[in-house]
Design an enzyme around this catalytic site. Structure first.
Site, short mmCIF file in Angstrom:
data_model
loop_
_atom_site.label_atom_id
_atom_site.label_comp_id
_atom_site.label_asym_id
_atom_site.label_seq_id
_atom_site.Cartn_x
_atom_site.Cartn_y
_atom_site.Cartn_z
N ASN A 110 0.87 -1.18 0.00
CA ASN A 110 0.00 0.00 0.00
C ASN A 110 0.91 1.23 0.00
O ASN A 110 1.50 1.57 1.01
CB ASN A 110 -0.90 -0.02 1.25
CG ASN A 110 -1.75 1.24 1.36
OD1 ASN A 110 -1.79 2.04 0.42
ND2 ASN A 110 -2.41 1.41 2.49
N TRP A 111 0.98 1.88 -1.17
CA TRP A 111 1.89 3.03 -1.28
C TRP A 111 1.31 4.30 -0.63
O TRP A 111 1.98 5.31 -0.56
CB TRP A 111 2.19 3.32 -2.75
CG TRP A 111 3.11 2.32 -3.39
CD1 TRP A 111 3.76 1.28 -2.76
CD2 TRP A 111 3.50 2.27 -4.77
NE1 TRP A 111 4.53 0.60 -3.68
CE2 TRP A 111 4.39 1.17 -4.91
CE3 TRP A 111 3.19 3.03 -5.89
CZ2 TRP A 111 4.96 0.84 -6.14
CZ3 TRP A 111 3.75 2.69 -7.11
CH2 TRP A 111 4.63 1.61 -7.23
N LYS A 112 0.05 4.25 -0.24
CA LYS A 112 -0.61 5.43 0.35
C LYS A 112 -0.37 6.65 -0.54
O LYS A 112 -0.35 6.51 -1.75
CB LYS A 112 -0.11 5.64 1.79
CG LYS A 112 -0.24 4.36 2.62
CD LYS A 112 0.00 4.55 4.09
CE LYS A 112 -0.16 3.22 4.81
NZ LYS A 112 -0.03 3.32 6.25
N HIS B 295 -9.63 1.30 5.19
CA HIS B 295 -8.29 1.47 5.80
C HIS B 295 -8.40 2.42 7.00
O HIS B 295 -9.19 3.36 6.97
CB HIS B 295 -7.31 2.03 4.77
CG HIS B 295 -5.89 1.98 5.26
ND1 HIS B 295 -5.38 2.93 6.11
CD2 HIS B 295 -4.92 1.07 5.06
CE1 HIS B 295 -4.12 2.60 6.41
NE2 HIS B 295 -3.82 1.48 5.78
N GLU C 28 -6.68 4.81 7.95
CA GLU C 28 -6.50 6.24 7.64
C GLU C 28 -7.78 6.83 7.05
O GLU C 28 -8.09 8.00 7.26
CB GLU C 28 -5.29 6.42 6.71
CG GLU C 28 -4.00 6.22 7.48
CD GLU C 28 -2.89 5.52 6.73
OE1 GLU C 28 -2.89 5.54 5.48
OE2 GLU C 28 -2.00 4.95 7.40
N GLU D 259 -5.27 -4.68 10.63
CA GLU D 259 -4.24 -3.68 10.87
C GLU D 259 -4.55 -2.93 12.16
O GLU D 259 -5.36 -1.99 12.16
CB GLU D 259 -4.21 -2.68 9.70
CG GLU D 259 -3.88 -3.30 8.37
CD GLU D 259 -3.28 -2.29 7.39
OE1 GLU D 259 -2.20 -2.56 6.89
OE2 GLU D 259 -3.90 -1.23 7.16
N GLY E 120 2.59 2.47 10.85
CA GLY E 120 3.57 3.55 10.69
C GLY E 120 4.28 3.94 11.97
O GLY E 120 4.91 5.00 12.03
N SER F 5 3.56 -1.89 10.50
CA SER F 5 5.00 -1.95 10.78
C SER F 5 5.66 -3.27 10.39
O SER F 5 6.55 -3.76 11.09
CB SER F 5 5.27 -1.60 12.25
OG SER F 5 4.90 -0.26 12.50
P1 13P Z 1 3.08 0.58 7.71
O1 13P Z 1 3.60 -0.72 7.11
O2 13P Z 1 3.81 1.78 7.20
O3 13P Z 1 2.98 0.49 9.19
O4 13P Z 1 1.58 0.76 7.16
C1 13P Z 1 0.69 -0.30 7.28
C2 13P Z 1 -0.51 0.00 6.48
O5 13P Z 1 -1.29 0.87 6.86
C3 13P Z 1 -0.74 -0.72 5.24
O6 13P Z 1 -2.01 -0.50 4.74
#
Ligand code: 13P
Length: 245
Positions: A8-10, A95, A97, A166, A172, A208
């Site tokens: 997931n590149w966000k 997600h 976020e 998650e 993160g 993470s």
């Molecule tokens: P990180 O791997 O940066 O913690 O992010 C996880 C995530 O939200 C994947 O969708």
């Protein structure tokens, strides 16, 4: 069950960085596609181009979000119809976020899930508890409620659905869940899914994940793959995660 490793590149990468990543990634031939599926969620703007670059490979591509309406006056939104028209196979919904920063409710997420499934997209639904919820021993309750609110009554689409667990506090932060704890939640999620979907659904862990801890997650009985944020942005670390198992 075949493992699924997803990136997931966000909201990261310029157009050139995205294209360079894919071209560099394609130079590698170390991935055993018999053993695992690979999926990339680029930002919306690059989905079509990334799909074109990956056309002749088994690597799958998805969108990071979708609105539930098919078309209309919804400035800035992207519909499942549009995603499907680019030939993307997957959409990531719910997600944390989206839930926390953009205040998406369970009700909105359910509408997005239904609309995406109706268009023939595979849905990866994210669930997970916040830190306060974990500290109040509410993890199982929260996850159960998120799953039921999004998926109840969708048995007919069972084979189009995957789950990413998650925990919000692990995203993160560099503080992943312990693989054993995550596996317990996954086992619980699978029981709920058997009830509401009647299926044996893949459940990925996210939060993470890095090249050092990937193997430990992937060797847990109930962890069927990984959803990787930060560590999927560089070709080497993403490949190290893919090849960790
Ligand atoms: P990180 O791997 O940066 O913690 O992010 C996880 C995530 O939200 C994947 O969708």
């Amino acid at each position: 069950m075949k493992k699924l490793i997803a990136a997931n590149w966000k909201m990261h990468k310029t157009y050139k960085e995205a294209v360079d990543f894919i071209n560099d990634f394609l130079k590698e031939d170390s991935i055993d596609f018999e053993k695992k599926d690979i999926l990339i969620y680029p930002p919306f703007l690059y989905v079509c181009e990334v799909l074109r670059l990956l056309e002749k490979t088994p690597i799958k591509v998805g969108a990071q979000n979708a609105y539930f309406e098919k078309k209309g006056a919804f400035t800035g939104e992207i519909s499942p119809v549009m995603i499907k028209s680019c030939k993307a196979e997957y959409v990531l919904l719910g997600h944390s976020e989206r839930r926390h920063i953009f205040k998406e409710s369970d009700e909105l997420i359910r509408k997005k899930v239904i609309s995406s499934l109706e268009e023939g997209l595979r849905v990866m639904l994210c669930v997970g508890e916040a830190l306060e919820e974990r500290e109040s021993s509410l993890t199982f309750k929260v996850v159960e409620s998120q799953l039921k609110l999004a998926l109840a009554g969708l048995k007919d689409y069972a084979n189009m659905i995957e789950i990413a667990y998650e925990p919000v506090w692990a995203i993160g932060t560099g503080k992943s869940a312990s693989p054993e704890d995550a596996s317990k939640v996954h086992s619980f999620i699978k029981d709920i899914l058997k009830d509401i979907l009647g299926s044996n659904t893949r459940v990925l862990y996210g939060g993470s994940v890095n090249p050092k801890n990937a193997k430990e997650f992937l060797t847990q009985e109930h962890i069927d793959g990984l959803l990787v944020g930060g560590a999927s942005l560089e070709v080497k670390s993403f490949l190290d995660i893919i090849n960790a198992y």
